[in-house]
Design an enzyme around this catalytic site. Sequence first.
Site, PDB file in Angstrom:
ATOM      1  N   THR A  71       0.888  -1.173  -0.025  1.00  9.42           N
ATOM      2  CA  THR A  71      -0.064   0.021   0.019  1.00  9.42           C
ATOM      3  C   THR A  71       1.041   1.307  -0.029  1.00  9.42           C
ATOM      4  O   THR A  71       0.779   2.079  -0.859  1.00  9.42           O
ATOM      5  CB  THR A  71      -0.763   0.043   1.269  1.00  9.42           C
ATOM      6  OG1 THR A  71      -1.675  -1.098   1.213  1.00  9.42           O
ATOM      7  CG2 THR A  71      -1.858   1.164   1.112  1.00  9.42           C
ATOM      8  N   ALA A 199       6.100  -8.444   1.400  1.00  6.60           N
ATOM      9  CA  ALA A 199       6.761  -9.754   1.846  1.00  6.60           C
ATOM     10  C   ALA A 199       5.612 -10.795   2.104  1.00  6.60           C
ATOM     11  O   ALA A 199       5.949 -11.715   1.893  1.00  6.60           O
ATOM     12  CB  ALA A 199       7.902  -9.312   2.885  1.00  6.60           C
ATOM     13  N   HIS A 200       4.817  -9.993   2.864  1.00  8.38           N
ATOM     14  CA  HIS A 200       3.856 -11.319   3.430  1.00  8.38           C
ATOM     15  C   HIS A 200       2.910 -11.913   2.229  1.00  8.38           C
ATOM     16  O   HIS A 200       2.213 -12.980   2.749  1.00  8.38           O
ATOM     17  CB  HIS A 200       2.699 -10.519   4.410  1.00  8.38           C
ATOM     18  CG  HIS A 200       1.764  -9.980   3.773  1.00  8.38           C
ATOM     19  ND1 HIS A 200       0.297  -9.899   3.793  1.00  8.38           N
ATOM     20  CD2 HIS A 200       1.846  -8.515   3.169  1.00  8.38           C
ATOM     21  CE1 HIS A 200      -0.509  -8.943   3.266  1.00  8.38           C
ATOM     22  NE2 HIS A 200       0.513  -8.047   2.976  1.00  8.38           N
ATOM     23  N   CYS A 328     -22.148  -6.614  -5.164  1.00 10.78           N
ATOM     24  CA  CYS A 328     -23.007  -5.714  -4.522  1.00 10.78           C
ATOM     25  C   CYS A 328     -23.649  -4.791  -5.295  1.00 10.78           C
ATOM     26  O   CYS A 328     -22.971  -3.778  -5.522  1.00 10.78           O
ATOM     27  CB  CYS A 328     -22.374  -5.240  -3.349  1.00 10.78           C
ATOM     28  SG  CYS A 328     -23.519  -4.069  -2.235  1.00 10.78           S
TER      29      CYS A 328
HETATM   30  C1  LIG Z   1      -2.780  -6.127  -5.830  1.00 12.19           C
HETATM   31  C2  LIG Z   1      -2.407  -5.533  -4.530  1.00 12.19           C
HETATM   32  N1  LIG Z   1      -2.081  -4.461  -4.306  1.00 12.19           N
HETATM   33  C3  LIG Z   1      -1.563  -3.949  -3.229  1.00 12.19           C
HETATM   34  C4  LIG Z   1      -1.828  -4.523  -1.929  1.00 12.19           C
HETATM   35  C5  LIG Z   1      -1.565  -3.940  -0.658  1.00 12.19           C
HETATM   36  O1  LIG Z   1      -0.295  -4.769  -0.081  1.00 12.19           O
HETATM   37  P1  LIG Z   1       0.070  -4.492   1.539  1.00 12.19           P
HETATM   38  O2  LIG Z   1      -1.160  -5.483   1.947  1.00 12.19           O
HETATM   39  O3  LIG Z   1       1.398  -4.957   1.535  1.00 12.19           O
HETATM   40  O4  LIG Z   1      -0.417  -3.018   1.740  1.00 12.19           O
HETATM   41  C6  LIG Z   1      -2.550  -5.815  -2.172  1.00 12.19           C
HETATM   42  C7  LIG Z   1      -2.874  -6.714  -0.838  1.00 12.19           C
HETATM   43  O5  LIG Z   1      -3.784  -7.384  -1.012  1.00 12.19           O
HETATM   44  C8  LIG Z   1      -2.754  -6.375  -3.511  1.00 12.19           C
HETATM   45  O6  LIG Z   1      -3.560  -7.486  -3.573  1.00 12.19           O
END
Ligand SMILES: Cc1ncc(COP(=O)(O)O)c(C=O)c1O
Length: 380
Positions: A71, A199-200, A328
């Site tokens: 993010t 990373a997660h 939805c």
């Molecule tokens: C396509 C995409 N962009 C951004 C993110 C955000 O990543 P983070 O959880 O590391 O903030 C995600 C998380 O699900 C994602 O799938």
Amino acid sequence: MRVYLDNAATTPLDKEVFDAMAPYMLEHFGNPSSIHGHGREVRAAIEKARKTIANLLHTSPAEIFFTSGGTEADNTAIVCTIRALGIKHAITSRLEHHAVLHTLQMLEKKGELSLSYLRHNAQGVLDLEHLEELLAQNPQTLVSVMHANNEIGNLNDIEAIGTICKQHNAVFHADTVQTMGHYRHDLQKLNANFIVGSAHKFHGPKGVGFLYADAGIKVQPLIHGGSQERNMRGGTENVYGIIGLAKALEIAYRDMAEHQQHIQGLKDRLIHKLKEQVEGLTFNGLSAEADKSLYTVLSVSLPPSDITEMLLFSLDINKISASGGSACSSGANAGSHVLEALGIDPNRGNIRFSFSKYNTPEEIDYVAAKLAQLYKKVPA
Ligand SMILES: Cc1ncc(COP(=O)(O)O)c(C=O)c1O
């Protein structure tokens, strides 16, 4: 049996990654900005991690910036491009993650940019002719398009998009959160100015990620403070997170072929079993097409039924963790903006199953059998 099929949300930490991180929690605790020995050893470890990531992506360490995750990396790429480069127009799709969509929409609301959305078909395939048309009309543009969709798994052709952007001198940001560690990214070949990692999503720790920012673009920090990350991102570094991130990416690249084959096998098995056992089941987007979707994601659409609303809850009771969402139509509650944009019938039930190297064929068979039972279409 307890089954975890929500690996697009997050993945379990790899023990090998944990072992690499642990010494940076207990022994090497110095602040990397300190100039004494305790600080210097940690600074060296961070720079080694940066180099590891840069080497894997075929770029230079100076173009890798550590962040708190996907993010923040997405936000940095977008906000900096708009504010530092003075670009006033962006092109994206309605299928992007909220980390991208909400950031662009916030800037649009504040009057800092105008926003265009790429056309797509009912399967979520983006119209690249439309991209060319929009770029021809708007010479100074940021294009932000994801590599793979986190809900339906569609893979976008970021090589082609990057080439089109280059031809039109547009800045290209590809949200690669769902493909990082699952596919190889070669920044010598890919025409992207920004890509990101979290990373997660590939068996690393939560709360750490990175931004690749093309050295040709002079970006400014999103988070102001100290001079960390070469003045690009203030704040004491998440040291053990960064160590874990690099280790996780290293393992992902080392074992990629083997894991890809294993996971694609699990996905194919689930597709086959569900088609056989659940009547009226379809797949969202390109989810069931092997080369056009993430091998880690299968998005299933189930016929309207009295259990639709309770679908995920019913799976949870059966010890199956997956995620879902509906298209939805009222907009009143948290439906899926992706399924809605695809025009999927809001009365159908949707489940996203997402797999990892730790899943087994036995788990897949268990999940298929439970879903068939729930839909009472189990063959005798
Ligand atoms: C396509 C995409 N962009 C951004 C993110 C955000 O990543 P983070 O959880 O590391 O903030 C995600 C998380 O699900 C994602 O799938």
